[in-house]
Design a protein around this motif. Structure first.
Motif, mmCIF file in Angstrom:
data_model
loop_
_atom_site.group_PDB
_atom_site.id
_atom_site.type_symbol
_atom_site.label_atom_id
_atom_site.label_comp_id
_atom_site.label_asym_id
_atom_site.label_seq_id
_atom_site.Cartn_x
_atom_site.Cartn_y
_atom_site.Cartn_z
ATOM 1 N N PRO A 1 -3.933 106.021 -44.643
ATOM 2 C CA PRO A 1 -5.391 105.807 -44.676
ATOM 3 C C PRO A 1 -5.887 104.730 -43.721
ATOM 4 N N ASN A 2 -5.001 103.882 -43.219
ATOM 5 C CA ASN A 2 -5.440 102.811 -42.323
ATOM 6 C C ASN A 2 -5.478 103.229 -40.858
ATOM 7 N N TYR A 3 -5.015 104.442 -40.535
ATOM 8 C CA TYR A 3 -5.037 104.908 -39.147
ATOM 9 C C TYR A 3 -6.462 105.299 -38.771
ATOM 10 N N SER A 4 -7.027 104.579 -37.821
ATOM 11 C CA SER A 4 -8.422 104.830 -37.449
ATOM 12 C C SER A 4 -8.613 106.217 -36.849
ATOM 13 N N VAL A 5 -7.607 106.717 -36.129
ATOM 14 C CA VAL A 5 -7.717 108.047 -35.522
ATOM 15 C C VAL A 5 -7.865 109.106 -36.611
ATOM 16 N N TYR A 6 -7.059 108.996 -37.664
ATOM 17 C CA TYR A 6 -7.129 109.967 -38.754
ATOM 18 C C TYR A 6 -8.462 109.849 -39.492
ATOM 19 N N ARG A 7 -8.909 108.624 -39.661
ATOM 20 C CA ARG A 7 -10.171 108.395 -40.373
ATOM 21 C C ARG A 7 -11.342 109.013 -39.606
ATOM 22 N N GLU B 1 9.803 102.203 -31.289
ATOM 23 C CA GLU B 1 8.474 101.705 -31.608
ATOM 24 C C GLU B 1 7.504 102.868 -31.713
ATOM 25 N N GLU B 2 6.599 102.798 -32.658
ATOM 26 C CA GLU B 2 5.614 103.858 -32.807
ATOM 27 C C GLU B 2 4.541 103.739 -31.738
ATOM 28 N N SER B 3 4.113 104.901 -31.249
ATOM 29 C CA SER B 3 3.026 104.933 -30.282
ATOM 30 C C SER B 3 1.709 104.667 -30.992
ATOM 31 N N THR B 4 0.928 103.737 -30.455
ATOM 32 C CA THR B 4 -0.372 103.443 -31.059
ATOM 33 C C THR B 4 -1.519 103.945 -30.197
ATOM 34 N N GLN B 5 -1.200 104.676 -29.127
ATOM 35 C CA GLN B 5 -2.243 105.206 -28.255
ATOM 36 C C GLN B 5 -2.106 106.716 -28.159
ATOM 37 N N PRO B 6 -2.563 107.463 -29.165
ATOM 38 C CA PRO B 6 -2.446 108.915 -29.115
ATOM 39 C C PRO B 6 -3.210 109.494 -27.934
ATOM 40 N N ALA C 1 8.639 120.828 -38.226
ATOM 41 C CA ALA C 1 8.811 119.379 -38.340
ATOM 42 C C ALA C 1 8.405 118.896 -39.729
ATOM 43 N N ILE C 2 7.301 119.432 -40.244
ATOM 44 C CA ILE C 2 6.825 119.037 -41.571
ATOM 45 C C ILE C 2 7.800 119.492 -42.650
ATOM 46 N N GLN C 3 8.373 120.672 -42.476
ATOM 47 C CA GLN C 3 9.323 121.176 -43.468
ATOM 48 C C GLN C 3 10.582 120.318 -43.533
ATOM 49 N N LEU C 4 10.923 119.669 -42.415
ATOM 50 C CA LEU C 4 12.070 118.762 -42.412
ATOM 51 C C LEU C 4 11.721 117.403 -43.009
ATOM 52 N N GLN C 5 10.482 116.985 -42.843
ATOM 53 C CA GLN C 5 10.043 115.677 -43.348
ATOM 54 C C GLN C 5 8.613 115.829 -43.851
ATOM 55 N N PHE C 6 8.477 116.013 -45.151
ATOM 56 C CA PHE C 6 7.177 116.359 -45.730
ATOM 57 C C PHE C 6 6.106 115.306 -45.482
ATOM 58 N N ASP C 7 6.500 114.040 -45.301
ATOM 59 C CA ASP C 7 5.504 112.986 -45.090
ATOM 60 C C ASP C 7 5.388 112.578 -43.622
ATOM 61 N N PHE C 8 5.810 113.433 -42.712
ATOM 62 C CA PHE C 8 5.719 113.137 -41.281
ATOM 63 C C PHE C 8 4.258 113.296 -40.858
ATOM 64 N N HIS C 9 3.500 112.217 -41.020
ATOM 65 C CA HIS C 9 2.048 112.295 -40.865
ATOM 66 C C HIS C 9 1.626 112.689 -39.455
ATOM 67 N N ARG C 10 2.409 112.329 -38.450
ATOM 68 C CA ARG C 10 2.030 112.689 -37.080
ATOM 69 C C ARG C 10 2.062 114.206 -36.887
ATOM 70 N N ALA C 11 3.126 114.844 -37.355
ATOM 71 C CA ALA C 11 3.207 116.303 -37.233
ATOM 72 C C ALA C 11 2.136 116.977 -38.085
ATOM 73 N N ILE C 12 1.873 116.423 -39.265
ATOM 74 C CA ILE C 12 0.827 116.967 -40.134
ATOM 75 C C ILE C 12 -0.517 116.925 -39.412
ATOM 76 N N TYR C 13 -0.818 115.780 -38.846
ATOM 77 C CA TYR C 13 -2.085 115.621 -38.134
ATOM 78 C C TYR C 13 -2.148 116.515 -36.898
#
Length: 460
Positions: A312-318, A5-10, A258-270
């Motif tokens: 775009p729907n992640y409030s933390v990123y916004r 399950e994805e963590s929703t409480q960073p 991590a990003i180089q292994l998975q270019f769309d890994f948004h958590r590592a990008i952020y």
């Protein structure tokens, strides 16, 4: 949780904010906890599978009385009367003390309690079974997440017992990637309870060593690399100032890997954006870094913008984007210098290559002038500048480093396109990392159909 399950409480970070930032802060984004496949191809249960099997078995082997307590059927009464060792008793007492905070939690805990008994029985039958120790550790770790939030002591004790089981599982099976990975998560959760203390520092170091071991066993695990980076980021906030820069640079390398292994890994990008933001804050206060604070802020903004474009729907990123958007070289995502050949002669002699300015937006990478004397200041100037090399994002096939001896000295960059390769040279390898990431991220956003979101960020 140990399942997928994805963590929703960073976990919030606490960088000091630039003037005008209000009360907003960048927060770190933590990936889901879970199990994968180890180096030998053996895959233990995920927590979801474990619960599913336990629930299915429980329907035939385990009756729930009217008070919600578990009671064995007559066929299994001998198992319920099994004499456990004192070591097992400690863990079972902790599990039995967890009641859950609501009906769903209580139901889940009954299943976990039953699962724990099954794994204790398995260990009694075969004390050398790493699977049983691993899955028992998962039960303890999941039970810790089911503890009332106001009961830290009980949660910590459960996690400590889970760590002991992971240690035994890895002793019996030293190549068990999943155990090292989830063991590190359990240690990290214990460290978070201790704030910025010496004990927390020691726990973070233990967690980092386990992530290191997990990556050694499964090098292509972006989540382990991302968690490793998070652990280093947390550790950097505790260690003496003289050690902080080295740890931060290592964290950056883990997020980038991590990003180089998975270019769309948004958590590592952020997360890479947050660690660069923190480094910019430190640099603006104390100086001493190789890169200026403004450059670091701009780099940070690129990763935050990319994470938001992908999710775009992640409030933390916004919220984070509102803080850093003004740090981008708007209306572009990235502006900088690269050494390039004449557009009509990509294999020209080195003396004909020139260092010139390039811009990257949501649609293209393009050269905008033929010398360093006319830097980009505004959109109008760019439109009037003579364009040379231009690469449309839609034409990109791959982006990579290049050490070809035919290139001029520096950090080589190769952009393979549908029209052939484009070779450029960055000033430094560190600068090259920034260009590689930015171009890959723009292409990934395009490939995921989110170009309009990125366009809105940099041109809106």
């Amino acid at each position: 949780m140990p399942d997928m399950e994805e963590s929703t409480q960073p976990k919030p970070a606490d960088p000091e904010l630039p003037n005008g930032a209000g009360d907003q802060v960048l927060v770190r984004s933590e990936p889901p906890k879970g199990a994968g496949t180890n180096a030998d191809g053996w895959r233990p249960y995920t927590m979801g599978e474990l619960l599913g099997e336990a629930a299915a078995a429980g329907r035939s082997d385990f009756a729930i009385d009217g008070n919600g307590a578990g009671s064995a059927t007559p066929e299994r009464s001998s198992q319920d009367s099994l004499q456990l060792s004192s070591h097992h008793d400690v863990a079972m007492d902790l599990i039995n003390s967890v009641t859950g905070v609501d009906e769903e939690g209580r139901s889940r805990q009954r299943i976990l309690t039953f699962a724990a008994k099954r794994y204790i029985s398995a260990i009694e039958r075969n004390p050398e079974d790493p699977d049983a120790y691993y899955n028992w550790a998962l039960v303890l770790q999941e039970s810790a997440d089911n503890v009332d939030p106001n009961s830290d002591s009980s949660k910590d004790s459960l996690l400590e017992e889970a760590c002991k089981k992971y240690a035994e599982a890895t002793r019996l099976c030293p190549t068990l990637y999943d155990a090292y990975y989830n063991w590190a998560i359990a240690i990290a959760d214990r460290a978070k309870m201790r704030g910025r203390t010496k004990e927390a520092e020691e726990l973070w170091q233990q967690a980092i060593r386990n992530y290191d071991k997990a990556v050694q066993l499964s090098w292509n695990s972006p989540q382990a690399l991302n968690n490793w980076g998070l652990g280093l980021q947390e550790l950097s906030a505790i260690v003496p100032a003289k050690d902080k820069q080295t740890i931060i640079k290592t964290a950056i390398s883990k997020f980038r890997s991590a990003i180089q292994l998975q270019f769309d890994f948004h958590r590592a990008i952020y997360n890479l954006g947050t660690v660069l933001y923190g480094l910019a804050e430190d640099t603006s206060r104390s100086g001493g870094a190789d890169t200026s604070p403004n450059d670091l802020y701009s780099q940070s903004a690129i990763y935050v913008a990319a994470a938001h474009a992908l999710k775009p729907n992640y409030s933390v990123y916004r919220s984070a984007l509102r803080l850093v958007r003004s740090m981008l070289p708007l209306p572009y995502l990235k502006v900088g210098y690269l050494t390039a050949p004449p557009a009509d002669d990509p294999i020209a002699p080195h003396k004909h290559w020139e260092r010139s300015q390039f811009i990257l937006n949501h649609m293209e990478l393009q050269q905008v002038n033929d010398s360093e004397s006319a830097p980009v200041k505004a959109n109008a100037l760019v439109e009037k500048a003579k364009r040379f090399i231009k690469v449309d994002v839609a034409d990109i096939v791959s982006v990579s480093t290049c050490s070809d001896l035919t290139l001029p000295p520096g950090a080589g960059l190769c952009i393979n396109t549908t029209h052939g390769p484009v070779f450029l040279v960055a000033d430094t390898w560190e600068s090259l990392d920034g260009w590689l990431d930015a171009i890959r991220l723009v292409y990934t956003i395009f490939a995921r159909g989110k170009t309009d979101v990125l366009a809105g960020i940099i041109t809106g």
